[in-house]
Design a protein around this motif. Structure first.
Motif, PDB file in Angstrom:
ATOM      1  N   LEU A  81     -27.202 -31.282  46.696  1.00 34.75           N
ATOM      2  CA  LEU A  81     -26.584 -30.089  46.114  1.00 34.75           C
ATOM      3  C   LEU A  81     -25.160 -29.840  46.595  1.00 34.75           C
ATOM      4  N   VAL A  85     -22.337 -27.398  44.698  1.00 38.92           N
ATOM      5  CA  VAL A  85     -22.017 -26.029  45.113  1.00 38.92           C
ATOM      6  C   VAL A  85     -20.895 -25.958  46.140  1.00 38.92           C
ATOM      7  N   ARG A  91     -23.036 -20.622  50.279  1.00 42.96           N
ATOM      8  CA  ARG A  91     -23.434 -21.013  48.926  1.00 42.96           C
ATOM      9  C   ARG A  91     -24.534 -22.072  48.952  1.00 42.96           C
ATOM     10  N   ALA A  95     -28.816 -22.150  47.358  1.00 44.44           N
ATOM     11  CA  ALA A  95     -29.004 -23.266  46.425  1.00 44.44           C
ATOM     12  C   ALA A  95     -30.019 -24.258  46.978  1.00 44.44           C
TER      13      ALA A  95
END
Length: 146
Positions: A81, A85, A91, A95
């Motif tokens: 991820l 992101v 963040r 996520a």
């Protein structure tokens, strides 16, 4: 062989652990710039460290007590991820929580579809996916540092 009763027992601890981790989001963003910079921005290093350690211990301990050890999810998902992101922990944390749930759901569906008559464990599937990913990650980090 777990029920919603087990989830209900673990849920308060998971929520407390998650809350502690989400409180550290901005401090972890600052810490990614270095301890000196974070401290100059007013981040309490010791407080952040304690919140991160206790939040992780409470949340992961409760989840593991209910579901058992499911390896490699915490290693695979954040690395997958991060390009989507960004590098900021504030963040990446939510996520990764959502991505980890999606990853486990996909692995569970895979287990149930591939061998419905056999009792293939979810941890085996995550290890089959995670071990090669871990080796690739180690090799790529080694190449970058060389």
């Amino acid at each position: 062989d777990r029920s919603m009763v087990h989830v209900g027992l673990a849920l308060p601890f998971i929520l407390v652990g998650g809350g502690l981790l989400f409180l550290t989001g901005r401090a972890l963003d600052a810490l990614s710039l270095g301890a000196d910079v974070a401290q100059s921005l007013g981040v309490s290093i010791n407080r952040t460290r304690l919140l991160a350690i206790f939040g992780t211990a409470i949340g992961v301990g409760a989840a593991t007590a209910v579901s058992g050890a499911i390896g490699f999810v915490g290693l695979i998902v954040p690395h997958l991820l991060r390009p989507l992101v960004g590098q900021r922990p504030s963040r990446l944390l939510p996520a990764s929580a959502l991505g980890g749930a999606v990853f486990l759901l996909a692995a569970d569906i895979l287990v149930r579809v591939i061998m419905p008559e056999r009792d293939l464990k979810l941890g085996v599937v995550t290890a089959i996916l995670g071990a090669p990913f871990f080796l690739w990650l180690l090799l790529s980090l080694r190449r970058r540092s060389a």
